[in-house]
Design a protein around this motif. Structure first.
Motif, PDB file in Angstrom:
ATOM      1  N   TRP A 248     -13.269  -1.852  -6.023  1.00 24.40           N
ATOM      2  CA  TRP A 248     -11.862  -1.791  -6.399  1.00 24.40           C
ATOM      3  C   TRP A 248     -11.730  -1.402  -7.861  1.00 24.40           C
ATOM      4  O   TRP A 248     -12.615  -1.678  -8.680  1.00 24.40           O
ATOM      5  CB  TRP A 248     -11.192  -3.146  -6.161  1.00 24.40           C
TER       6      TRP A 248
ATOM      7  N   ARG B  56       0.868  -1.175   0.000  1.00 25.59           N
ATOM      8  CA  ARG B  56       0.000   0.000   0.000  1.00 25.59           C
ATOM      9  C   ARG B  56       0.900   1.218   0.000  1.00 25.59           C
ATOM     10  O   ARG B  56       1.966   1.206   0.627  1.00 25.59           O
ATOM     11  CB  ARG B  56      -0.878   0.016   1.257  1.00 25.59           C
TER      12      ARG B  56
ATOM     13  N   ARG C 263      -8.724   1.009  -3.774  1.00 28.35           N
ATOM     14  CA  ARG C 263     -10.062   0.791  -3.214  1.00 28.35           C
ATOM     15  C   ARG C 263     -10.799   2.118  -3.243  1.00 28.35           C
ATOM     16  O   ARG C 263     -10.311   3.123  -2.729  1.00 28.35           O
ATOM     17  CB  ARG C 263      -9.957   0.245  -1.789  1.00 28.35           C
TER      18      ARG C 263
ATOM     19  N   GLY D  41     -16.130   1.213  -1.494  1.00 32.45           N
ATOM     20  CA  GLY D  41     -15.673  -0.119  -1.127  1.00 32.45           C
ATOM     21  C   GLY D  41     -15.288  -0.992  -2.299  1.00 32.45           C
ATOM     22  O   GLY D  41     -14.701  -2.062  -2.103  1.00 32.45           O
TER      23      GLY D  41
ATOM     24  N   PHE E  15      -7.894  -8.722  -5.563  1.00 32.60           N
ATOM     25  CA  PHE E  15      -8.209  -7.906  -6.735  1.00 32.60           C
ATOM     26  C   PHE E  15      -7.033  -7.889  -7.708  1.00 32.60           C
ATOM     27  O   PHE E  15      -7.239  -7.894  -8.935  1.00 32.60           O
ATOM     28  CB  PHE E  15      -8.563  -6.480  -6.318  1.00 32.60           C
TER      29      PHE E  15
ATOM     30  N   ARG F 254      -7.501  -8.346   0.576  1.00 37.56           N
ATOM     31  CA  ARG F 254      -8.448  -7.850  -0.430  1.00 37.56           C
ATOM     32  C   ARG F 254      -7.713  -7.275  -1.628  1.00 37.56           C
ATOM     33  O   ARG F 254      -8.122  -7.461  -2.780  1.00 37.56           O
ATOM     34  CB  ARG F 254      -9.367  -6.804   0.196  1.00 37.56           C
ATOM     35  N   ALA F 255      -6.620  -6.570  -1.362  1.00 37.60           N
ATOM     36  CA  ALA F 255      -5.822  -6.033  -2.462  1.00 37.60           C
ATOM     37  C   ALA F 255      -5.200  -7.161  -3.282  1.00 37.60           C
ATOM     38  O   ALA F 255      -5.162  -7.100  -4.520  1.00 37.60           O
ATOM     39  CB  ALA F 255      -4.735  -5.107  -1.924  1.00 37.60           C
TER      40      ALA F 255
END
Length: 262
Positions: free
Chosen positions: A206, A159, A200, A204, A178, A174-175
């Motif tokens: 992506w 991030r 994101r 919520g 995706f 979650r990243a």
């Protein structure tokens, strides 16, 4: 005296924090880390640095620098993009009658920061109308992530921002999920070593942010040794570039003309 059989990582000064981390990783592997092109001439050379210097040195040093196509972002599936994006010129951007996010397609131009421009009057008058730009619908990313990709897989990631402010941290699940979805759908249109940013949204969901050359990207909280794997593939000797990657080799650029008034 340097052993000419030893590979070289050329880091054009001034060095960034990422360059220092990559230098340490490369030295640990046995590369010579040098700051001047003359130290790399006639040797197996890899590059990390800016595009302006790269354009000046790539032919001299026999580098094959991989980068995504300028229009790549306009070709990805809409459900992964979540906004309208088009490749146009600065003249086209000046004709818009609404706020838009405008940026150079693949590298920074000092006179044209990537930003939301409220109207045409906010765009820099000192750049030529023919300067290529990406024009995007304005969206707000709650968090943004950088992926260093090799052979269609995430080799390293981090991030890098929260609500537009720098905030490096490891990738979260979650990243990563995706990222796999993005690469499954788009990897065929990218070089085998590249940097892809995802984000994101405020709702919520992506979306893809952009793709860039790996050899001029900050690693943030990503593992430097794994980032180096991607950089070495993306910016090494031209004879080592695969047939698949040949269409993605960067040709030296003609810089956008700056008008006389400054």
């Amino acid at each position: 005296m340097n052993d000419h059989a030893t590979p070289v990582l050329l880091l054009n000064p001034p060095r960034t924090t990422t360059a220092e981390l990559l230098a340490q990783a490369a030295a640990w592997r046995g590369h010579d880390v040098v700051a001047h092109a003359r130290q790399a001439e006639g040797r197996e050379t890899y590059w990390y640095g800016g595009p302006l210097a790269a354009d000046a040195l790539s032919g001299r040093l026999g580098l094959g620098l991989l980068e995504p196509a300028d229009d790549w972002l306009t070709t990805v599936p809409q459900d992964l993009l979540r906004r309208s994006v088009r490749l146009t010129t600065l003249a086209g951007a000046r004709s818009l009658g609404r706020p838009a996010f405008v940026k150079p397609p693949s590298e920074k131009i000092d006179l044209l920061p990537a930003a939301v421009y409220e109207d045409a009057s906010a765009l820099p008058a000192a750049l030529d109308d023919g300067t290529p730009v990406l024009v995007s619908e304005v969206v707000e990313f709650a968090a943004e992530y950088r992926l260093f990709v090799r052979d269609g897989e995430v080799a390293a990631g981090s991030r890098y921002a929260v609500h537009g402010r720098p905030d490096p941290a490891p990738l979260d699940p979650r990243a990563e999920a995706f990222a796999r979805e993005v690469l499954k759908a788009t990897a065929d249109g990218l070089p085998s070593a590249v940097c892809v940013d995802i984000g994101r949204l405020g709702d919520g969901g992506w979306a893809i942010v952009e793709a860039n050359m790996a050899w001029f990207a900050h690693c943030y909280a990503a593992e430097p040794d794994r980032v180096l794997d991607v950089v070495l593939r993306a910016a090494g000797p031209l004879p080592r570039v695969s047939d698949r990657d040949r269409p993605f080799v960067r040709a030296p650029r003609t810089r956008p003309n700056e008008r006389a008034a400054r």
